[in-house]
Design a protein around this motif. Structure first.
Motif, PDB file in Angstrom:
ATOM      1  N   ARG A  83       0.749  -1.206  -0.106  1.00 46.82           N
ATOM      2  CA  ARG A  83       0.008  -0.022  -0.035  1.00 46.82           C
ATOM      3  C   ARG A  83       0.810   1.271   0.190  1.00 46.82           C
ATOM      4  N   ASP A  84       2.027   1.215   0.828  1.00 48.41           N
ATOM      5  CA  ASP A  84       2.794   2.240   0.938  1.00 48.41           C
ATOM      6  C   ASP A  84       3.553   2.682  -0.357  1.00 48.41           C
ATOM      7  N   ALA A  85       3.896   1.680  -1.092  1.00 48.28           N
ATOM      8  CA  ALA A  85       4.472   1.802  -2.438  1.00 48.28           C
ATOM      9  C   ALA A  85       3.740   2.363  -3.514  1.00 48.28           C
ATOM     10  N   TRP A  86       2.406   2.084  -3.616  1.00 47.84           N
ATOM     11  CA  TRP A  86       1.252   2.327  -4.593  1.00 47.84           C
ATOM     12  C   TRP A  86       0.901   3.780  -4.286  1.00 47.84           C
ATOM     13  N   ALA A  87       0.484   4.021  -3.129  1.00 44.92           N
ATOM     14  CA  ALA A  87       0.115   5.184  -2.436  1.00 44.92           C
ATOM     15  C   ALA A  87      -1.155   5.497  -3.004  1.00 44.92           C
ATOM     16  N   GLU A  88      -1.403   6.556  -3.400  1.00 45.64           N
ATOM     17  CA  GLU A  88      -2.873   6.955  -3.749  1.00 45.64           C
ATOM     18  C   GLU A  88      -3.326   6.121  -5.157  1.00 45.64           C
ATOM     19  N   ASP A  89      -2.589   5.366  -5.716  1.00 50.19           N
ATOM     20  CA  ASP A  89      -2.809   4.534  -6.717  1.00 50.19           C
ATOM     21  C   ASP A  89      -3.248   3.031  -6.332  1.00 50.19           C
TER      22      ASP A  89
ATOM     23  N   GLY B 203       7.317  -9.774  -4.084  1.00 46.08           N
ATOM     24  CA  GLY B 203       7.648  -8.140  -3.598  1.00 46.08           C
ATOM     25  C   GLY B 203       6.593  -7.317  -4.312  1.00 46.08           C
ATOM     26  N   ASP B 204       6.491  -7.213  -5.533  1.00 46.45           N
ATOM     27  CA  ASP B 204       5.172  -6.535  -6.096  1.00 46.45           C
ATOM     28  C   ASP B 204       4.780  -7.400  -7.137  1.00 46.45           C
ATOM     29  N   ILE B 205       4.113  -6.794  -8.018  1.00 53.59           N
ATOM     30  CA  ILE B 205       2.916  -7.615  -8.895  1.00 53.59           C
ATOM     31  C   ILE B 205       3.716  -8.161 -10.393  1.00 53.59           C
ATOM     32  N   TRP B 206       5.019  -8.024 -10.569  1.00 50.35           N
ATOM     33  CA  TRP B 206       5.456  -8.041 -11.917  1.00 50.35           C
ATOM     34  C   TRP B 206       5.898  -9.183 -12.233  1.00 50.35           C
ATOM     35  N   LEU B 207       5.030 -10.312 -12.368  1.00 55.71           N
ATOM     36  CA  LEU B 207       5.181 -11.701 -12.444  1.00 55.71           C
ATOM     37  C   LEU B 207       5.945 -12.054 -13.709  1.00 55.71           C
ATOM     38  N   ARG B 208       5.711 -11.355 -14.871  1.00 50.11           N
ATOM     39  CA  ARG B 208       6.436 -11.320 -16.165  1.00 50.11           C
ATOM     40  C   ARG B 208       7.969 -11.742 -15.819  1.00 50.11           C
ATOM     41  N   ASP B 209       8.268 -10.558 -14.728  1.00 50.20           N
ATOM     42  CA  ASP B 209       9.814 -10.617 -14.653  1.00 50.20           C
ATOM     43  C   ASP B 209      10.430 -11.505 -13.575  1.00 50.20           C
ATOM     44  N   ILE B 210       9.596 -11.754 -12.497  1.00 52.29           N
ATOM     45  CA  ILE B 210      10.025 -12.497 -11.336  1.00 52.29           C
ATOM     46  C   ILE B 210       9.519 -14.034 -11.344  1.00 52.29           C
ATOM     47  N   GLY B 211       8.466 -14.097 -12.148  1.00 52.98           N
ATOM     48  CA  GLY B 211       8.100 -15.615 -12.229  1.00 52.98           C
ATOM     49  C   GLY B 211       8.577 -16.502 -13.041  1.00 52.98           C
ATOM     50  N   PRO B 212       8.522 -17.669 -13.255  1.00 51.46           N
ATOM     51  CA  PRO B 212       9.113 -18.630 -14.123  1.00 51.46           C
ATOM     52  C   PRO B 212       8.349 -18.476 -15.580  1.00 51.46           C
ATOM     53  N   VAL B 213       9.337 -18.588 -16.614  1.00 57.55           N
ATOM     54  CA  VAL B 213       8.933 -18.638 -18.014  1.00 57.55           C
ATOM     55  C   VAL B 213       8.904 -20.229 -18.202  1.00 57.55           C
TER      56      VAL B 213
ATOM     57  N   PHE C 241      15.416 -17.299 -13.698  1.00 57.89           N
ATOM     58  CA  PHE C 241      16.786 -16.808 -14.213  1.00 57.89           C
ATOM     59  C   PHE C 241      17.015 -15.884 -12.777  1.00 57.89           C
ATOM     60  N   THR C 242      18.334 -15.536 -12.709  1.00 55.48           N
ATOM     61  CA  THR C 242      18.771 -14.804 -11.736  1.00 55.48           C
ATOM     62  C   THR C 242      17.735 -13.339 -11.730  1.00 55.48           C
ATOM     63  N   PHE C 243      17.341 -12.740 -10.403  1.00 48.68           N
ATOM     64  CA  PHE C 243      16.574 -11.698 -10.702  1.00 48.68           C
ATOM     65  C   PHE C 243      17.489 -10.736  -9.602  1.00 48.68           C
ATOM     66  N   ASN C 244      17.687  -9.383 -10.107  1.00 49.25           N
ATOM     67  CA  ASN C 244      18.578  -8.461  -9.109  1.00 49.25           C
ATOM     68  C   ASN C 244      17.827  -7.152  -9.180  1.00 49.25           C
ATOM     69  N   GLY C 245      16.455  -7.214  -9.330  1.00 51.31           N
ATOM     70  CA  GLY C 245      15.740  -6.049  -9.083  1.00 51.31           C
ATOM     71  C   GLY C 245      15.862  -4.770 -10.126  1.00 51.31           C
ATOM     72  N   TRP C 246      15.859  -5.585 -11.459  1.00 44.76           N
ATOM     73  CA  TRP C 246      16.137  -4.447 -12.679  1.00 44.76           C
ATOM     74  C   TRP C 246      17.324  -3.776 -12.537  1.00 44.76           C
ATOM     75  N   GLY C 247      18.535  -4.669 -12.317  1.00 43.49           N
ATOM     76  CA  GLY C 247      19.726  -3.830 -12.311  1.00 43.49           C
ATOM     77  C   GLY C 247      19.994  -3.057 -11.159  1.00 43.49           C
ATOM     78  N   GLY C 248      19.404  -3.557  -9.958  1.00 47.08           N
ATOM     79  CA  GLY C 248      19.550  -3.077  -8.571  1.00 47.08           C
ATOM     80  C   GLY C 248      18.666  -1.886  -8.199  1.00 47.08           C
ATOM     81  N   LYS C 249      17.670  -1.696  -8.941  1.00 51.74           N
ATOM     82  CA  LYS C 249      16.757  -0.507  -8.814  1.00 51.74           C
ATOM     83  C   LYS C 249      15.663  -0.748  -7.657  1.00 51.74           C
ATOM     84  N   TYR C 250      15.102  -1.724  -7.632  1.00 52.95           N
ATOM     85  CA  TYR C 250      14.135  -1.963  -6.779  1.00 52.95           C
ATOM     86  C   TYR C 250      14.118  -3.593  -6.383  1.00 52.95           C
ATOM     87  N   GLU C 251      14.769  -3.842  -5.185  1.00 56.36           N
ATOM     88  CA  GLU C 251      15.183  -5.036  -4.757  1.00 56.36           C
ATOM     89  C   GLU C 251      14.194  -5.303  -3.458  1.00 56.36           C
TER      90      GLU C 251
END
Length: 334
Positions: free
Chosen positions: A27-33, A83-93, A106-116
């Motif tokens: 909730r805090d991350a999405w805030a008013e959205d 962590g958050d909803i982005w299953l295309r990137d953090i889920g299995p293919v 695959f190894t996931f590193n938070g889109w290059g260390g931005k959001y871990e």
């Protein structure tokens, strides 16, 4: 001809047994959205439910009643690390391997260390386990949204993302192609340059170019004199045509701004294909209306359903980014 010793990645328009969907709980991350994103995702689930089993990932107990209230019995609910909803990137293919499905993790590193975020590195294993399929771990960094495949051995990706040193230091095109070919049995890899401005994924291809049939790719044309991606979109179309693919185009959403007046990476390419339906993210403007009509003409055998995605976009993606399909097992390689 594909060998029977390597994986085969079914195209998104192949029959699917399920679609996994991420449900917002931060909730805090999405805030008013936060509530707006949940409503938009509930609309996505309602559009998918008649044609495929929808499986919702509940990343925290407090968000389950919120999902039940908006979705009811239209989806199955699963508790899993996320962590958050982005299953295309953090889920299995999911790929077909011999006579079974197999999840690639695959190894996931938070889109290059931005959001871990806590839980994101555990999501792929959890979903594969819930599906009852083995997970094959690969020791390089990759997100599912960084690759697009046509089911016949052609794979498209971007240099901005896959060759970014914040993913795999020292990777060249040659090293990347070897890894991608081994993972997906890709026979041909087409490189694009940059993705959309403001895309924190560093240019995921599922925001700029998508296959709709073998060898048939769709991309966007600029909309409006103030489209912030005009040069990028023209370069993408030129590169795809140079690759001798069949290329179709639809208009981009044009300039969509955040609360500070900065352009955000809104895209009509982040649609989801599932069992005869295409769920197209729209942004309530004339460009989106044209995009829906033109996409429907390009894909006459599918029903194109346009749904608002403004609130989801504030998190950085849209319908394709937050879902992951499971192919039907019938027809797996012998």
């Amino acid at each position: 001809m594909k060998t029977t010793t390597l994986a085969h990645t079914p195209p998104e328009w192949a029959p699917q047994s399920a679609v996994w969907v991420g449900w917002p709980h931060l909730r805090d991350a999405w805030a008013e959205d936060y509530e707006g994103a949940q409503r938009e995702i509930a609309a996505l689930v309602k559009a998918l439910a008649p044609v495929v089993t929808v499986k919702l990932v509940i990343g925290a107990p407090h968000s389950r009643p919120e999902a039940v209230n908006l979705i009811g019995d239209l989806a199955e609910f699963y508790d899993a690390p996320m962590g958050d909803i982005w299953l295309r990137d953090i889920g299995p293919v999911f790929v077909k391997f011999r006579n079974r499905l197999e999840g690639l993790g695959f190894t996931f590193n938070g889109w290059g260390g931005k959001y871990e975020l806590e839980g994101d590195t555990e999501t792929a294993a959890a979903i594969a386990r819930l599906e009852g399929h083995p997970l094959k771990r690969l020791d390089f960094v990759l997100e599912g949204g960084a690759v697009e495949q046509d089911g016949e051995g052609i794979l498209i990706t971007t240099r901005q993302c896959v060759l970014n040193p914040n993913r795999n230091a020292g990777w060249t095109e040659e090293k990347a192609e070897a890894a991608l070919s081994e993972a997906f049995n890709a026979q041909r890899i087409i490189w694009l340059g940059d993705g959309l401005l403001g895309d924190h994924t560093d240019g995921h291809v599922d925001n700029i170019a998508r296959f709709v049939a073998p060898g048939h790719v769709i991309c966007q044309t600029p909309s409006g004199d103030d489209d912030p991606n005009t040069d990028i979109l023209r370069a993408i179309e030129s590169e795809l045509r140079a690759a001798e693919l069949q290329v179709s185009t639809i208009p981009s959403p044009g300039r969509i701004e955040d609360e500070d007046g900065e352009p955000v990476p809104a895209s009509h390419m982040n649609f989801l294909i599932s069992n005869g339906r295409v769920i197209l993210p729209i942004y309530e403007d004339e460009h989106s209306k044209r995009a829906q009509a033109e996409l429907q003409a390009i894909m006459p055998d599918h029903e194109v359903i346009a749904l608002p995605a403004n609130h989801i976009l504030t998190g950085g993606g849209s319908f394709h980014c937050m879902t992951q399909q499971v192919p039907e097992t019938e027809g797996a390689l012998p």
